[in-house]
Design an enzyme around this catalytic site. Structure first.
Site, PDB file in Angstrom:
ATOM      1  N   HIS A   1       1.010  -1.257  -0.453  1.00 26.74           N
ATOM      2  CA  HIS A   1       0.070   0.566  -0.287  1.00 26.74           C
ATOM      3  C   HIS A   1       0.816   1.460   0.025  1.00 26.74           C
ATOM      4  O   HIS A   1       1.002   1.749  -0.374  1.00 26.74           O
ATOM      5  CB  HIS A   1      -1.015  -0.229   1.537  1.00 26.74           C
ATOM      6  CG  HIS A   1      -1.725   0.854   1.391  1.00 26.74           C
ATOM      7  ND1 HIS A   1      -2.898   1.512   1.146  1.00 26.74           N
ATOM      8  CD2 HIS A   1      -1.653   2.084   1.295  1.00 26.74           C
ATOM      9  CE1 HIS A   1      -3.328   2.177   1.262  1.00 26.74           C
ATOM     10  NE2 HIS A   1      -2.594   2.944   1.565  1.00 26.74           N
ATOM     11  N   GLU A   2       1.590   1.123   1.438  1.00 23.36           N
ATOM     12  CA  GLU A   2       2.384   2.250   1.288  1.00 23.36           C
ATOM     13  C   GLU A   2       3.624   2.686  -0.040  1.00 23.36           C
ATOM     14  O   GLU A   2       3.847   3.500  -0.348  1.00 23.36           O
ATOM     15  CB  GLU A   2       3.432   2.030   2.540  1.00 23.36           C
ATOM     16  CG  GLU A   2       2.706   2.624   3.523  1.00 23.36           C
ATOM     17  CD  GLU A   2       1.665   3.479   3.301  1.00 23.36           C
ATOM     18  OE1 GLU A   2       1.801   4.790   2.673  1.00 23.36           O
ATOM     19  OE2 GLU A   2       0.849   3.510   4.356  1.00 23.36           O
TER      20      GLU A   2
ATOM     21  N   HIS B   1       1.694   4.387  -3.096  1.00 26.23           N
ATOM     22  CA  HIS B   1       2.043   5.987  -2.398  1.00 26.23           C
ATOM     23  C   HIS B   1       3.096   6.199  -3.528  1.00 26.23           C
ATOM     24  O   HIS B   1       3.140   7.294  -3.700  1.00 26.23           O
ATOM     25  CB  HIS B   1       1.977   6.036  -1.129  1.00 26.23           C
ATOM     26  CG  HIS B   1       0.266   6.101  -0.459  1.00 26.23           C
ATOM     27  ND1 HIS B   1      -0.686   6.791  -0.916  1.00 26.23           N
ATOM     28  CD2 HIS B   1      -0.408   5.604   0.470  1.00 26.23           C
ATOM     29  CE1 HIS B   1      -2.004   6.490  -0.458  1.00 26.23           C
ATOM     30  NE2 HIS B   1      -1.406   6.098   0.883  1.00 26.23           N
TER      31      HIS B   1
ATOM     32  N   HIS C   1       3.365   6.499  -6.944  1.00 28.49           N
ATOM     33  CA  HIS C   1       2.412   8.180  -7.307  1.00 28.49           C
ATOM     34  C   HIS C   1       3.048   9.004  -7.177  1.00 28.49           C
ATOM     35  O   HIS C   1       3.271  10.555  -7.710  1.00 28.49           O
ATOM     36  CB  HIS C   1       1.114   8.118  -6.366  1.00 28.49           C
ATOM     37  CG  HIS C   1       0.398   9.061  -7.272  1.00 28.49           C
ATOM     38  ND1 HIS C   1      -1.103   9.297  -6.219  1.00 28.49           N
ATOM     39  CD2 HIS C   1       0.173   9.480  -7.728  1.00 28.49           C
ATOM     40  CE1 HIS C   1      -1.619   9.576  -6.820  1.00 28.49           C
ATOM     41  NE2 HIS C   1      -1.181  10.119  -8.091  1.00 28.49           N
TER      42      HIS C   1
HETATM   43 ZN   LIG Z   1      -2.819   5.508   2.026  1.00 29.22          ZN
END
Ligand SMILES: [Zn+2]
Length: 675
Positions: free
Chosen positions: A464-465, A468, A471
């Protein structure tokens, strides 16, 4: 000697010289940087020349570089490696920073210049990036009240101040109620509880100064207690106290605070010319309007409710078989759901763990990025703020794309949770910058010489991290203001939630989930159990969440309620809320909505994001491969590289050819089949 926070950073990748910075440097550096930024802003506002895009909007955008440097280092260490000195600095800095940004947004001559440009926007010959920056700058000023004059401006200031006070009181009341209550347990009350709950109950009893164990209202204790305690009478007492937080009467009661907050938000929105608070709040979100939020939530509500009611019947039958008559109550749900989970999907966490080594999972997250986006990761030896931090240079076809830092282990000086931040954001102005991105997690550190092992949830957090981080790292925009994850709040999570899907791709776990001692890949049967367990009890979870999101929306869409509790009851009544489930956060405890403005009329956004991540991953499935190069190329081109440089729904439509529907989410949660 020059303050190392303010000097030119000339080391490798122009990273902050962590080995030269001491805590004594922060306060003086902040003073210098704030004064420098204030002078920059005053010069822009007081420029005798007529406003132009370059001398006003772009000048403002590219100001504050020294402040960025100081704060990027300070917030990194304050969050991930704090100490009493840094905590003291943080208490000292936060009102200064709040006052600084309030002063900028209240700077009338500055706003006047931006408003003049806004009025001329069609004649300025701006390109798309410039037009977007002007739009966002102008909108930011207007939304903060910069256009208000006289009495209206005074009233806005008073409302903001009062809302800040009320939000703090709401949080503190909730904490006070959570701290106050406890239920002492006898040794025999512990029967049936697993070891980790017994340990937590003993620690809680000790903390309360008792001779024996206790249950408190801390989520990490009460939820497992409700899940595992066979004692229905104790579950009822504990649940009732938990549900009453913030609504116990007296000085810590939050109900009247909630009413006043809702009334002030409405007044604030009206002052700014919006129909109501939801219209104001959603303007900057991808969802855009209350109707679109309501449509999404209602499309999920009915299938979720149907599943929950069917599950309720199964659980009630289990309870009857247990010799307990009557209806299943809210304090029974978790207990019987846990029994059912054990019977249907028993997953042995202890047996799973050796397959999930931290280093292998980092490799897996990198390898997916190599296959999808052609990124390569090379370890870097540079001084960082803590010995546990690791760094990599990220390249593509030999060119540096970013520096990636991972700070994975829990320690006392780190706040809880996991997060991603950019120590330096990607931008092309005033000069070309590639980003420096950090992932911070709280995984258990292994004893010396042993490999770090993760739970499945930890591995998902890692992916998940890293989503990010991608991105941020793949960002390719002109202005920092729209760089990386600087997007609408309800568009920030899709890239990270999307990346979690690659952990579930069987070939990824088969290759990287290898046993720490034997080196054998995870057996297929275990892999399947892991994936199945993720969908367990989704009827309950979806219902408790969606009910909260709908109450939040109805509070802010229309006239504010004179009695929020009556309004809550009315909304739940109209929905036909299943009797044995309560809102995930009832009004007197709804800190997301009342502690501050972050998630007010925005609690829906978790699900909004999930709609997109499910739908976006389906694009890969439709193409026949989780690594389809053409879909990956579009993902980068239209979403990951674009940040907030265009509206989120425009970007999504370019990526997918259409806006997302809820079908993939319902399928992902296992709610698509008739219950
Ligand atoms: Zn998040």
């Amino acid at each position: 000697m020059t303050n190392p926070l303010l000097s030119d950073w000339t080391g490798p990748h122009r990273l902050a010289p962590f080995d030269a910075i001491s805590d004594e440097d922060f306060a003086p550096a902040l003073e210098v940087a704030l004064a420098e930024n204030k002078a920059e802003v005053d010069a822009i506002a007081g420029n005798p020349e007529a406003p132009t895009f370059a001398n006003t909007v772009e000048a403002l955008e590219t100001s504050g570089k020294a402040l960025d440097k100081v704060l990027s280092v300070f917030f990194s260490v304050a969050g991930a490696d704090s100490n009493p000195k840094r905590e003291e600095l943080q208490r000292d800095f936060s009102p200064k920073l709040a006052a600084h940004s309030a002063e900028i947004s209240a700077n009338k001559p500055l706003f006047q210049r931006i408003a003049t440009l806004w009025a001329q926007k069609d004649d300025l010959g701006l390109d798309a990036d410039q037009a977007r920056l002007l739009y966002l700058s102008h909108r930011g000023f207007v939304r903060s009240g910069a256009a208000l004059e006289g009495e209206a401006a005074e009233r806005m200031k008073a409302i903001k101040g009062r809302l800040a006070t009320l939000g703090t009181a709401f949080t503190q009341n909730l904490l006070a109620d959570e701290r106050e209550w406890f239920m002492a347990l006898s040794e025999e009350d512990l029967e049936g509880l697993p070891g980790f709950v017994v340990d937590a109950a003993r620690a809680a009893g000790e903390e309360k100064g008792l001779d024996g164990p206790a249950v408190t209202l801390s989520r990490s204790l009460i939820v497992p207690f409700l899940q595992f305690s066979p004692r229905r009478d104790l579950r009822e007492r504990a649940f009732t106290a938990w549900a009453a937080r913030g609504a116990n009467g007296g000085a810590t009661d939050n109900r009247d605070i909630a009413r006043e907050i809702l009334a002030l938000r409405e007044e604030r929105a009206k002052l700014l010319g919006y129909e109501n608070f939801a219209a104001y709040k959603l303007e900057t979100e991808m969802a855009g309007t209350p109707e679109r939020v309501r449509d999404l939530l209602m499309a999920v509500w009915e299938p979720a409710k149907a599943r929950a009611l069917a599950d309720q019947q199964v659980l009630e039958e289990m309870m009857h078989a247990d010799g307990v008559n009557g209806a299943l109550e809210a304090w029974d749900w978790r207990y019987y759901a846990e029994k059912r989970r054990k019977a249907e999907h028993d997953l042995d966490e202890a047996a799973l763990k050796p397959y999930l080594q931290l280093d292998r999972m980092i490799e897996a997250s990198f390898d997916c990025a190599t296959r999808l986006f052609g990124l390569e990761f090379t370890p870097l030896d540079v001084p960082l703020y803590h010995a546990d931090c690791r760094a990599w240079e990220v390249t593509r076809k030999g060119e540096t794309v970013a520096v990636f830092i991972g700070d994975y282990f829990a320690r006392g000086s780190k706040r809880s949770g996991a997060w991603c931040s950019a120590m330096r954001s990607q931008a092309k102005l005033p000069e070309v910058e590639y980003p420096v991105v950090i992932n911070v997690c709280n995984f258990a550190k292994p004893p010396k010489g042993q490999p770090a092992l993760l739970s499945y949830d930890d591995a998902r957090t890692l992916f998940h991290e890293f989503g990010h981080a991608l991105h941020q790292m793949l960002s390719d925009v002109t202005y920092e203001r729209v760089s990386g994850t600087s997007v609408a709040r309800d568009f920030a999570e899709p890239p990270s939630q999307l990346y979690e899907h690659w952990l579930e791709v069987p070939e990824v776990l088969e290759k990287y989930a290898t046993h720490a001692e034997t080196g054998q890949p995870m057996p297929r049967a275990m892999l399947e159990k892991v994936l199945e367990a993720a969908n367990f009890d989704q009827g309950f979870q979806t219902v408790e969440y969606v009910a909260s999101a709908l109450v939040d929306l109805e509070f802010h869409d229309g006239a504010p309620p004179t009695d929020p509790m009556a309004k809550q009851a009315e909304v739940l009544g109209a929905l036909g809320m299943p009797k044995a489930i309560v809102m995930r956060h009832a009004t007197p405890q709804f800190a997301h909505v009342f502690s501050g403005d972050g998630y007010s009329s925005g609690y829906y956004s978790y699900m909004w994001s999930e709609v997109m991540d499910a739908d976006a991953f389906e694009a890969f499935e439709e193409a026949g491969s989780a690594f389809d190069p053409e879909v990956a190329g579009r993902l980068e081109e239209f979403i990951l590289s674009k940040g907030g440089s265009e509206e989120a729904d425009v970007l999504y439509e370019k990526f997918r050819g259409r806006l997302p529907g809820v079908e993939a989410l319902l399928k992902g949660r296992g709610l698509d089949t008739a219950a």
